[in-house]
Design a protein around this motif. Structure first.
Motif, PDB file in Angstrom:
ATOM      1  N   ASP A 104       0.836  -1.211   0.000  1.00 41.31           N
ATOM      2  CA  ASP A 104       0.000   0.000   0.000  1.00 41.31           C
ATOM      3  C   ASP A 104       0.866   1.255   0.000  1.00 41.31           C
ATOM      4  O   ASP A 104       0.588   2.216  -0.722  1.00 41.31           O
ATOM      5  CB  ASP A 104      -0.940   0.022   1.207  1.00 41.31           C
ATOM      6  CG  ASP A 104      -2.064  -0.994   1.114  1.00 41.31           C
ATOM      7  OD1 ASP A 104      -2.341  -1.495  -0.004  1.00 41.31           O
ATOM      8  OD2 ASP A 104      -2.662  -1.304   2.172  1.00 41.31           O
ATOM      9  N   LEU A 105       1.920   1.255   0.818  1.00 40.24           N
ATOM     10  CA  LEU A 105       2.822   2.410   0.853  1.00 40.24           C
ATOM     11  C   LEU A 105       3.580   2.565  -0.460  1.00 40.24           C
ATOM     12  O   LEU A 105       3.761   3.681  -0.959  1.00 40.24           O
ATOM     13  CB  LEU A 105       3.823   2.277   1.999  1.00 40.24           C
ATOM     14  CG  LEU A 105       3.288   2.442   3.409  1.00 40.24           C
ATOM     15  CD1 LEU A 105       4.411   2.223   4.418  1.00 40.24           C
ATOM     16  CD2 LEU A 105       2.696   3.823   3.604  1.00 40.24           C
ATOM     17  N   LEU A 106       4.037   1.454  -1.008  1.00 42.98           N
ATOM     18  CA  LEU A 106       4.813   1.504  -2.242  1.00 42.98           C
ATOM     19  C   LEU A 106       3.993   2.053  -3.401  1.00 42.98           C
ATOM     20  O   LEU A 106       4.544   2.717  -4.287  1.00 42.98           O
ATOM     21  CB  LEU A 106       5.363   0.124  -2.587  1.00 42.98           C
ATOM     22  CG  LEU A 106       6.394  -0.437  -1.615  1.00 42.98           C
ATOM     23  CD1 LEU A 106       6.780  -1.853  -2.018  1.00 42.98           C
ATOM     24  CD2 LEU A 106       7.608   0.452  -1.519  1.00 42.98           C
ATOM     25  N   GLU A 107       2.704   1.795  -3.394  1.00 46.50           N
ATOM     26  CA  GLU A 107       1.839   2.337  -4.440  1.00 46.50           C
ATOM     27  C   GLU A 107       1.857   3.859  -4.451  1.00 46.50           C
ATOM     28  O   GLU A 107       1.617   4.486  -5.469  1.00 46.50           O
ATOM     29  CB  GLU A 107       0.401   1.847  -4.260  1.00 46.50           C
ATOM     30  CG  GLU A 107       0.197   0.420  -4.672  1.00 46.50           C
ATOM     31  CD  GLU A 107      -1.241  -0.034  -4.504  1.00 46.50           C
ATOM     32  OE1 GLU A 107      -2.134   0.804  -4.262  1.00 46.50           O
ATOM     33  OE2 GLU A 107      -1.474  -1.240  -4.620  1.00 46.50           O
ATOM     34  N   HIS A 108       2.168   4.451  -3.304  1.00 45.72           N
ATOM     35  CA  HIS A 108       2.212   5.903  -3.170  1.00 45.72           C
ATOM     36  C   HIS A 108       3.650   6.428  -3.160  1.00 45.72           C
ATOM     37  O   HIS A 108       3.897   7.575  -2.795  1.00 45.72           O
ATOM     38  CB  HIS A 108       1.488   6.337  -1.900  1.00 45.72           C
ATOM     39  CG  HIS A 108       0.037   6.003  -1.924  1.00 45.72           C
ATOM     40  ND1 HIS A 108      -0.455   4.805  -1.434  1.00 45.72           N
ATOM     41  CD2 HIS A 108      -1.027   6.678  -2.411  1.00 45.72           C
ATOM     42  CE1 HIS A 108      -1.759   4.775  -1.600  1.00 45.72           C
ATOM     43  NE2 HIS A 108      -2.136   5.888  -2.195  1.00 45.72           N
ATOM     44  N   GLY A 109       4.614   5.585  -3.515  1.00 49.03           N
ATOM     45  CA  GLY A 109       6.002   5.995  -3.589  1.00 49.03           C
ATOM     46  C   GLY A 109       6.652   6.233  -2.243  1.00 49.03           C
ATOM     47  O   GLY A 109       7.568   7.041  -2.127  1.00 49.03           O
TER      48      GLY A 109
END
Length: 90
Positions: free
Chosen positions: A17-22
């Motif tokens: 989830d965090l990685l989707e937002h960079g």
């Protein structure tokens, strides 16, 4: 208490989830990556866990500098994985 596999699943899901937002190097991401490495070691995948914490520590130092609390958390994850590895040997 959850199993290492459940912890891996939960940490991976939250990290994705965090990685989707960079957000791969935020303090929250560093914490999740630490949890993931520790759970990976507890699940018996020590080579993967050692690799994860080595990369985590390099990333945290590069992003936050040597004195940041995220670097301290990454160091703690390295020590936790090492301790799990030592227990597994004995």
């Amino acid at each position: 208490m959850s199993t290492p596999q459940q912890r891996i699943h939960d940490a991976t899901r939250r990290l994705l989830d965090l990685l989707e937002h960079g957000e791969s190097l935020t303090p929250e991401a560093i914490e999740l990556r630490s949890e993931l490495a520790e759970a990976t070691a507890e699940a018996g995948h020590l080579d993967d866990a050692y690799y994860q914490v080595e990369e985590l520590l390099k990333d945290a130092r590069r992003e936050h500098g040597p004195e940041h609390e995220s670097v301290a958390r990454a160091r703690a994850a390295v020590e936790a994985v090492r301790a799990i590895g030592f227990r597994a040997q004995g």
